[in-house]
Design a protein around this motif. Structure first.
Motif, PDB file in Angstrom:
ATOM      1  N   THR A 157     -12.711  36.094  11.715  1.00 33.80           N
ATOM      2  CA  THR A 157     -11.577  36.125  12.632  1.00 33.80           C
ATOM      3  C   THR A 157     -10.939  37.500  12.720  1.00 33.80           C
ATOM      4  OG1 THR A 157     -11.117  33.826  12.065  1.00 33.80           O
ATOM      5  CG2 THR A 157      -9.394  35.020  13.243  1.00 33.80           C
ATOM      6  N   ALA A 158     -10.595  38.084  11.575  1.00 27.92           N
ATOM      7  CA  ALA A 158      -9.894  39.365  11.580  1.00 27.92           C
ATOM      8  C   ALA A 158     -10.733  40.455  12.223  1.00 27.92           C
ATOM      9  CB  ALA A 158      -9.511  39.756  10.157  1.00 27.92           C
ATOM     10  N   GLU A 159     -12.025  40.497  11.886  1.00 28.36           N
ATOM     11  CA  GLU A 159     -12.884  41.553  12.411  1.00 28.36           C
ATOM     12  C   GLU A 159     -12.974  41.485  13.937  1.00 28.36           C
ATOM     13  OE1 GLU A 159     -17.239  43.548  11.382  1.00 28.36           O
ATOM     14  OE2 GLU A 159     -16.652  41.638  10.485  1.00 28.36           O
ATOM     15  N   VAL A 160     -13.156  40.277  14.460  1.00 26.77           N
ATOM     16  CA  VAL A 160     -13.227  40.112  15.913  1.00 26.77           C
ATOM     17  C   VAL A 160     -11.897  40.475  16.554  1.00 26.77           C
ATOM     18  CG1 VAL A 160     -13.509  38.438  17.787  1.00 26.77           C
ATOM     19  CG2 VAL A 160     -15.011  38.341  15.782  1.00 26.77           C
ATOM     20  N   TYR A 161     -10.811  39.948  16.000  1.00 24.12           N
ATOM     21  CA  TYR A 161      -9.491  40.215  16.576  1.00 24.12           C
ATOM     22  C   TYR A 161      -9.159  41.706  16.540  1.00 24.12           C
ATOM     23  CZ  TYR A 161      -4.516  40.988  16.850  1.00 24.12           C
ATOM     24  OH  TYR A 161      -3.303  41.513  17.183  1.00 24.12           O
ATOM     25  N   LEU A 171      -7.344  36.802   7.799  1.00 23.78           N
ATOM     26  CA  LEU A 171      -7.576  37.731   6.698  1.00 23.78           C
ATOM     27  C   LEU A 171      -8.943  38.365   6.850  1.00 23.78           C
ATOM     28  CD1 LEU A 171      -8.254  35.666   3.441  1.00 23.78           C
ATOM     29  CD2 LEU A 171      -8.209  34.641   5.689  1.00 23.78           C
ATOM     30  N   THR A 172      -9.105  39.563   6.310  1.00 25.17           N
ATOM     31  CA  THR A 172     -10.351  40.294   6.471  1.00 25.17           C
ATOM     32  C   THR A 172     -11.485  39.613   5.708  1.00 25.17           C
ATOM     33  OG1 THR A 172      -9.972  41.722   4.559  1.00 25.17           O
ATOM     34  CG2 THR A 172      -9.069  42.456   6.670  1.00 25.17           C
ATOM     35  N   LYS A 173     -12.709  39.933   6.085  1.00 23.91           N
ATOM     36  CA  LYS A 173     -13.864  39.347   5.406  1.00 23.91           C
ATOM     37  C   LYS A 173     -13.911  39.779   3.943  1.00 23.91           C
ATOM     38  CE  LYS A 173     -16.992  42.995   7.030  1.00 23.91           C
ATOM     39  NZ  LYS A 173     -18.212  43.292   7.822  1.00 23.91           N
ATOM     40  N   GLU A 174     -13.346  40.970   3.642  1.00 18.91           N
ATOM     41  CA  GLU A 174     -13.309  41.421   2.250  1.00 18.91           C
ATOM     42  C   GLU A 174     -12.357  40.579   1.408  1.00 18.91           C
ATOM     43  OE1 GLU A 174     -14.693  44.730   4.801  1.00 18.91           O
ATOM     44  OE2 GLU A 174     -12.931  43.417   4.877  1.00 18.91           O
TER      45      GLU A 174
END
Length: 421
Positions: free
Chosen positions: A401-405, A378-381
């Motif tokens: 995780t989401a941002e890197v992926y 899930l996004t950091k937001e």
């Protein structure tokens, strides 16, 4: 530099289109139902003993080859299939580069534990003899599919699956109703015009039965396989999508209860199968589809205390570097008009929608829980932003995780040729 890489990839792709050899496709399966039955797992915690089964668990492999390039797509009826197990199978498969073998879990919540995480007492209760046997079955299915390859044409389509199939438990309408279908047909010999394999890609939690009833089952995926194979022949394979947080089977009843039996699995599985076949039925036959594949290894940071603890006490030998960074591989595959991107976990539907919008294709496919199964993405937001998201935040690797992926996935898309018609 990126533009040069992209241009070079496009030249190679266009050249292969002009001078492409025929596409070959093969399919094979193995039953991986344990006999005698062993406990089933729905995630972190103690597996529940199984006293009966409803349907069999399978490994299903679809192999494609063109111009000497081979790619295998494997679906396995399990909650998740860590890369450490997949790598053991890949070592037993000759003739295909390991990075070209995509192994995805259907995410049934009624199969044996494949994670080997400790329970609240610190006990690891996974049956490692069973997992070792499954590793060999995966390899055997892929090797047999390789032997079964024959000239093929494809039908590919993406459309909305209608009816009471899935919904988002957290917010009913926030899910992706699109269903992607790839069908391979023989073009010569005894199998001319006959289906070799039908791949269905749809985002859903197959948890109608779940892990608390003492029933081992492929859940709704079993009836989906049976329905497709009865209607069109060949082998059916299911690859999940971005079904995180919490896209689940729509087994709601009018009185506010939920149907949680095998009959409901049959209803949903057969309905999804019928919708998939309807979606692909009128698609044009692609007689000269081209095959392109690429992949990259990425590292995902682990910041969740729970996931750090589970990793520290896991007996699976997870690939982790200093600073709690997990290594995994993401793939991009063009096959005919379809573009496929893999996700090593359970991405929330907003991430799935975003990636599909950025993919350079009219037929986007997302293979969730493929190559790895690292919990929710899930996004950091969204991370820890709502009370409703407490559980999925806790069972994710962390807010990065989401941002890197996504950044790595977008780069893979940018550097690869598209498949727009």
């Amino acid at each position: 530099m990126k533009k040069l890489i992209y241009l070079f990839a496009c030249i190679l792709f266009c050249s292969s289109t002009l001078y492409a050899q025929e596409l070959k496709v093969g399919a094979a399966l193995r039953v991986i139902t344990p006999d005698p039955l062993i406990p089933v797992s729905g995630g972190v915690g103690t597996p529940i003993p199984a006293t009966e089964k409803k349907g069999d668990l399978f490994v299903r492999a679809m192999l494609m080859e063109q111009n000497g390039v081979r790619v295998a797509i494997v679906g396995i009826d399990n909650l998740g299939w860590p890369a450490v197990l997949g790598d053991q199978s890949k070592a037993l498969i000759k003739g295909i580069p390991p990075e070209n073998i995509l192994i995805g879990a259907t995410h049934t919540h009624s199969a044996p534990d494949a994670y080997g995480f400790p329970n609240e007492k610190g006990e690891v209760l996974a049956d490692f003899d069973y997992l070792e046997w499954c590793v060999k079955q995966v390899a055997d299915a892929v090797n047999e599919a390789m032997e079964n390859m024959e000239p093929a044409a494809l039908k590919i389509a993406v459309g909305e699956a209608e009816g009471k199939i899935a919904y988002n438990y957290y917010a009913p309408d926030l899910y992706d109703p699109r269903c992607g279908v790839i069908q391979a047909f023989g073009t010569t010999g005894e199998n001319k015009d006959k289906a070799i394999a039908t791949l269905v890609n749809y985002a859903i939690h197959p948890e109608v039965i779940g892990n608390k009833k003492g029933i081992l089952s492929p859940d709704l995926c079993g009836p989906l396989y049976n329905r497709i194979e009865a209607k069109v022949g060949g082998m059916a394979i299911f690859m999940n999508g971005a079904q995180g947080g919490m896209v689940t089977a729509d087994n709601r009843r009018p009185e506010g209860e939920e149907a949680g039996d095998w009959e409901e699995c049959i209803r949903i599985g057969e309905l999804l199968a019928d919708q998939a076949l309807s979606i692909v039925d009128k698609a044009p036959l692609q007689t000269a589809p081209t095959l392109f594949t690429t992949s990259k290894e990425i590292q995902l940071p682990v910041t969740s205390p729970l996931m750090k603890m589970l990793i520290d006490h896991s007996e699976m030998g997870l690939k982790i570097s200093e600073g709690y960074r997990l290594k995994t591989r993401i793939n991009l595959l063009n096959i005919g008009s379809a573009q496929i991107l893999t996700i090593p976990g359970e991405a929330l539907p907003n991430i799935g929608y975003y990636l599909k919008r950025k993919m350079n294709t009219d037929h986007p496919f997302l293979f969730g829980l493929t190559n790895d199964a690292f919990g929710y993405i899930l996004t950091k937001e969204d991370f820890n932003s709502f009370k409703r998201y407490e559980y999925i935040s806790k069972t994710s690797l962390g807010e990065e995780t989401a941002e890197v992926y996504i950044e790595e996935a977008l780069q893979l898309i940018e550097e690869s040729p598209g498949t727009k018609l």
